[in-house]
Design an enzyme around this catalytic site. Structure first.
Site, PDB file in Angstrom:
ATOM      1  N   GLY A 291       0.313  -2.123   0.185  1.00  0.00           N
ATOM      2  CA  GLY A 291      -0.083  -3.531   0.171  1.00  0.00           C
ATOM      3  C   GLY A 291      -1.090  -3.769  -0.937  1.00  0.00           C
ATOM      4  O   GLY A 291      -0.959  -4.694  -1.731  1.00  0.00           O
ATOM      5  N   GLU A 294      -8.207  -0.574  -2.797  1.00  0.00           N
ATOM      6  CA  GLU A 294      -9.566  -1.112  -2.880  1.00  0.00           C
ATOM      7  C   GLU A 294     -10.406  -0.530  -4.006  1.00  0.00           C
ATOM      8  O   GLU A 294     -11.601  -0.347  -3.829  1.00  0.00           O
ATOM      9  CB  GLU A 294     -10.265  -0.863  -1.545  1.00  0.00           C
ATOM     10  CG  GLU A 294     -10.624   0.613  -1.247  1.00  0.00           C
ATOM     11  CD  GLU A 294      -9.588   1.390  -0.450  1.00  0.00           C
ATOM     12  OE1 GLU A 294      -8.417   0.975  -0.451  1.00  0.00           O
ATOM     13  OE2 GLU A 294      -9.950   2.420   0.146  1.00  0.00           O
ATOM     14  N   HIS A 325      -9.292  -7.263   3.860  1.00  0.00           N
ATOM     15  CA  HIS A 325      -9.339  -5.819   4.162  1.00  0.00           C
ATOM     16  C   HIS A 325      -9.895  -5.048   2.955  1.00  0.00           C
ATOM     17  O   HIS A 325     -10.810  -4.240   3.088  1.00  0.00           O
ATOM     18  CB  HIS A 325      -7.914  -5.351   4.512  1.00  0.00           C
ATOM     19  CG  HIS A 325      -7.757  -3.872   4.710  1.00  0.00           C
ATOM     20  ND1 HIS A 325      -7.469  -3.307   5.929  1.00  0.00           N
ATOM     21  CD2 HIS A 325      -7.825  -2.829   3.843  1.00  0.00           C
ATOM     22  CE1 HIS A 325      -7.384  -1.998   5.811  1.00  0.00           C
ATOM     23  NE2 HIS A 325      -7.591  -1.675   4.547  1.00  0.00           N
ATOM     24  N   GLU A 326      -9.355  -5.327   1.782  1.00  0.00           N
ATOM     25  CA  GLU A 326      -9.795  -4.590   0.585  1.00  0.00           C
ATOM     26  C   GLU A 326     -11.258  -4.881   0.291  1.00  0.00           C
ATOM     27  O   GLU A 326     -12.021  -4.007  -0.096  1.00  0.00           O
ATOM     28  CB  GLU A 326      -8.927  -4.954  -0.626  1.00  0.00           C
ATOM     29  CG  GLU A 326      -7.422  -4.750  -0.434  1.00  0.00           C
ATOM     30  CD  GLU A 326      -7.041  -3.403   0.153  1.00  0.00           C
ATOM     31  OE1 GLU A 326      -7.680  -2.402  -0.191  1.00  0.00           O
ATOM     32  OE2 GLU A 326      -6.105  -3.361   0.985  1.00  0.00           O
ATOM     33  N   GLU A 348     -10.101   3.170   7.208  1.00  0.00           N
ATOM     34  CA  GLU A 348      -9.046   2.169   7.343  1.00  0.00           C
ATOM     35  C   GLU A 348      -9.225   1.290   8.573  1.00  0.00           C
ATOM     36  O   GLU A 348      -9.022   0.075   8.516  1.00  0.00           O
ATOM     37  CB  GLU A 348      -7.678   2.853   7.375  1.00  0.00           C
ATOM     38  CG  GLU A 348      -7.313   3.525   6.055  1.00  0.00           C
ATOM     39  CD  GLU A 348      -7.512   2.609   4.856  1.00  0.00           C
ATOM     40  OE1 GLU A 348      -7.519   1.377   5.007  1.00  0.00           O
ATOM     41  OE2 GLU A 348      -7.699   3.145   3.743  1.00  0.00           O
TER      42      GLU A 348
HETATM   43 ZN   LIG Z   1      -7.669   0.136   3.434  1.00  0.00          ZN
END
Ligand SMILES: [Zn+2]
Length: 886
Positions: A291, A294, A325-326, A348
């Site tokens: 996806g 980071e 999320h990143e 994560e």
């Molecule tokens: Zn991640």
């Protein structure tokens, strides 16, 4: 393979021995050709002078290497190629280190076509070249010589020589650009007017967070400011990038707004300012395997997040989830980094949890936990059922083991359990501890124990016992509710129970959970009572619910606080099966859908009954991500879990007509219509619908009664692939469509359509291509596109020969191609279409004959086998039901 498959032990020894003070990296990036020049100077201290260790560098040809001015023997490195034809499996030996050392390595490194290291992609529409890097988990060593492990952090001073017209994006800002020296310009190509960019030296980074993107990317800029309570002011320049040919479809305003909201949320919640110099760049790149990634100050996203065609609200929501999320990783993972991959789960899970919190706190996505339950948590549940499941806090002995653990346990079970931990500690206490943890370990490394210690300062809860029971165990506890109903129709007792976790050692765990009672009122199934309870042993009473009239549905784990296998009593199961669409609460409804799905997977509920429920209730499902998930699930049930005779005689036909009906109802809204069309095109279709789609593709969607939905480029391709799979279009038609859309995305879609063409010759052609190596070898995204078409629904007969061939030919791919490619093939080409007995014997034989197959490959095969047997059991149950009906 001490470097490529680095072990925890070797890494720990190296960290004990070394302090890396700095990397000075110079990259010379020619747009053409297969390789680039990489020169690295490393300043490193050694605590035990005289010791020997090694440096990581993979797939390179070393031109020269020196240690403290003495030439290192590079012949052994350059000549040692493993089966995959790559150098560097043992790294480069560094003998007799001094207290302080300077290492210089100059090498030709290889551009990748698999998304690992420095990837080179060519835009199909205009022939331009784009580069991006992916260094996690351990591929920085494909770009420059380094000590490639998370706990050896160092500042990186980077210079890059590249064509003048290229944008260069890295971890920090460019501070100077000068003409490249003539001697180096030759490597780039003098027609390119090469220039050399100097980036500001970064804060200390682990190599896996290094990034460089280069190419004629289109760029948008903005900026973000924040003032802390103590008056600290920071301003972060923001940039967005994507390929030129996608620029017209990009929506930068929306992403800037999301980014600023996220920064506000994290600053206010963590109380620690963003810790890195330079701009916060987000780059949308071609052929990306995940996806997003980071990298410090240079987040890389998969290009599918640039919506060139109409996208559903669900897709926007997923993109927002990924962006946030990143960003959470900038604090958790990047500012404070795990010591070793044992804490990958924490990295994560934390980012996944923080992203949902940030969506609730800074966006319109107020049902983020419902989406999490429907997609992420179900992913964890499926993975946790498999014999290969593992504790959340797994000991990762080496990199191979770790790579196989980027899975539903690490991401989604970890996140569910972290949610429990926060509930257990209290949100406020957890955030205070988190703040201290981030401050104390800034620019350094830490472990889960360090986090628990920091949180413990604010609560008297026993985290050690809690962590032991949740993190070092496997599987799920069954949780259900027992009731006694008296003659007066009210509950005389209500208690919640758990059974030992399975698969695994059968531990009981501490749970905090809710129980909801639902009754029919005005044809809705509404929650009339709710109580929360702590369940630590086998059973806990719920006195609050005693005396209530017996309910139509008793829902354990209502509001989804804990992680478990939810058990419904018979009456509740009947209620849900026949009335699920009457539940107005989306989270409760999602939990109920989950129970039905699980009962089907476990052969406790005939799959055709769930398909019947889907046909009845899906048109009313208003939570879009949930509807999208369920529509795809229905296709899977029909392919693998229902009685095949029923699927062929009526299942597919009725399911497809239900989806078509949704697509034809404009009042459902464009999103619902679009996901229904997409799901419809993935079905094994009755002839009349094939003809209808043909007509729709020729004459437009209104011609087939679908109003309000645009027939855009991607929907055209989706319909084209479905028609190809049913033999209703030819390769020539696909080629003509490619002329109309000769973009990289178009090429990918054409691969899928063409691989779906239903002839034995075509399947043979695609199979050869999938397994080829050398120049014809498919890149990572081409491989996925081909596999999508190759394994199309309704082509099981055509695919029969590929059960045995998978067994015979898959192992070879692990030595010919990279781990990423071999993994994709092993998982996606697993012959789910085969007869279970044949699949069983082929796989057992293959595993016996290939004892050296990497652990990951063995694991994926065993998971495939488990799934295949499970589906066979479900089909058997469903077929028995059909016989009973007859
Ligand atoms: Zn991640």
């Amino acid at each position: 393979m001490k470097s490529v498959n680095l072990t925890r032990e070797t890494a720990a020894r190296r960290a004990e021995l070394l302090d890396v003070n700095s990397y000075t990296v110079h990259l010379i990036l020619p747009p053409n050709g297969e390789r680039f020049l990489s020169r690295t100077v490393i300043d490193v201290a050694c605590h035990e002078p005289g010791a020997t260790t090694f440096l990581d560098l993979r797939g390179a040809e070393i031109l020269q290497a020196t240690l403290n001015g003495c030439t290192l023997d590079v012949a052994a490195y350059n000549n040692h190629r493993s089966d995959g034809g790559e150098t560097g499996h043992d790294g480069l030996e560094l003998p007799n280190l001094e207290e302080s050392n300077e290492i210089v390595v100059e090498a030709w490194c290889t551009y990748s076509t698999t998304g690992e290291g420095l990837h080179r992609a060519v835009d199909a529409a205009d022939g331009t070249v784009y580069l991006y890097s992916q260094a996690e988990p351990a591929d920085a060593k494909r770009i420059f010589a380094c000590f490639d492990q998370p706990d050896l952090k160092a500042p990186i001073a980077l210079t890059v020589s590249a064509p003048e017209r290229w944008e260069l994006i890295g971890n920090s800002n460019i501070v100077e650009t000068t003409p490249t020296t003539p001697a180096e310009a030759i490597y780039v190509g003098s027609v390119e007017n090469p220039v050399t960019h100097t980036f500001e030296t970064t804060k200390p980074l682990p190599p896996y967070l290094f990034a460089i993107c280069a190419g004629p990317y289109s760029k948008w800029s903005d900026s973000y400011s924040w003032t802390g309570d103590d008056g600290t002011e920071i301003t972060i320049p923001l940039n967005l990038y994507c390929r030129e040919t996608l620029a017209e479809y990009f929506d930068p305003e929306r992403i800037f707004e999301l980014t600023k909201g996220g920064f506000d949320y994290y600053h206010n919640t963590f109380g620690v300012p963003y810790g890195f110099n330079g701009s916060y760049d987000q780059v949308f790149v071609p052929d990306f395997n995940f996806g997003a990634m980071e990298n410090v100050g240079c987040v890389v996203y998969r290009e599918d997040y640039v919506f060139r065609s109409q996208a559903t609200a669900g897709k926007y929501e997923r993109r927002a989830d990924t962006v946030l999320h990143e960003m959470a990783h900038m604090w958790f993972g990047n500012l404070v980094t795990m010591k070793w991959w044992d804490d990958l789960w924490l990295n994560e899970s934390f980012a996944s949890w923080a992203s949902v919190m940030a969506q609730l706190g800074s966006t319109n996505y107020q049902e983020a936990w419902t989406t999490f339950t429907s997609t992420q948590k179900n992913w964890a549940y499926r993975q946790d059922d498999l014999p290969s499941t593992h504790p959340i806090a797994a000991k990762m002995d080496d990199l191979q083991e770790m790579e196989a653990n980027f899975d539903g346990i690490t991401y989604a079970k970890g996140c569910s359990v972290l949610k429990q931990l926060v509930a257990y500690a209290g949100l406020e206490q957890f955030l205070k501890g988190l703040h201290d943890y981030l401050v104390e370990h800034s620019y350094s490394n830490a472990t889960f124990d360090d986090l628990l210690k920091a949180v413990s300062a604010y609560t008297d809860k026993d985290f050690a016992a809690w962590a032991e029971k949740w993190l070092t165990t496997t599987g799920r506890n069954d949780i259900g509710v027992d009731v006694e109903v008296g003659d007066d129709g009210t509950y005389h007792s209500v208690s919640v129970y758990q059974t030992g976790a399975k698969p695994g050692a059968g531990e009981l765990r501490p749970h905090r959970l809710g129980v909801g009672l639902y009754r029919f009122q005005d044809d809705e199934l509404v929650r009339t009572d709710y109580a929360e309870v702590e369940l630590d042993g086998e059973r806990a009473e719920i006195p609050e619910l005693v005396g209530k009239p017996a309910a139509d549905l008793v829902l354990p784990n209502d509001k989804d606080l804990t992680y478990c296998q939810l058990q419904l009593d018979d009456r509740s199961t009947e209620t849900v099966l026949h009335h699920i669409e009457k539940m107005p609460d989306s989270l409760a409804r999602t939990l109920a859908w989950g129970v039905l799905e699980e009962r089907t997977m476990h052969a406790k509920l005939p799959a055709s009954q769930l398909v019947e429920t889907l046909i009845r209730a899906l048109p009313a499902e208003s939570a879009l991500p949930v509807a999208e998930h369920l529509m795809a699930r229905g296709v899977q049930l029909l392919r693998r879990f229902v009685d095949p005779a029923w699927a062929e005689a009526e299942g597919w036909d009725r399911y497809a007509h239900m989806l078509l009906a949704i697509a034809r109802e404009p009042q459902h809204g464009r999103d619902q219509q679009l996901i229904a069309m997409n799901a419809l095109c993935a079905c094994a279709l009755p002839q009349e619908i094939v003809e209808l789609l043909e007509c729709g593709l020729d004459e437009g969607l209104s011609a087939i009664g679908v109003e309000g939905l645009e027939l855009d480029t991607d929907l055209r391709w989706t319909m084209m692939a479905a028609l190809a799979a049913h033999g209703a279009v030819t390769q020539e038609d696909i080629d003509a469509a490619l002329e109309e859309d000769s973009t990289s995305m178009g090429v990918r879609r054409a691969h899928t359509a063409s691989a779906a063409l239903p002839s034995a010759e075509n399947k043979e052609r695609v199979w050869e291509l999938l397994l080829s190596s050398g120049e014809d070898a498919p890149s990572n995204w081409t491989l996925v596109a081909l596999l999508d078409g190759f394994t199309w629904a309704g082509q099981d007969e055509l695919l029969q020969p590929y059960v045995a061939r998978y067994g015979a030919e898959m192992p070879g791919l692990w030595t010919r191609r990279t781990g990423e490619i071999a993994t994709t093939f092993t998982q996606r080409a697993f012959p789910m279409w085969g007869a279970v007995d044949e699949v069983d014997s082929v796989m057992e034989q293959m595993l016996a004959e290939n004892p050296d197959l990497p652990a990951g490959a063995q694991r994926y095969v065993k998971e495939g086998l488990f799934d295949s047997r499970r589906a066979a059991k479900a089909r058997e149950l469903d077929s028995e039901l059909a016989r009973l009906d007859d």
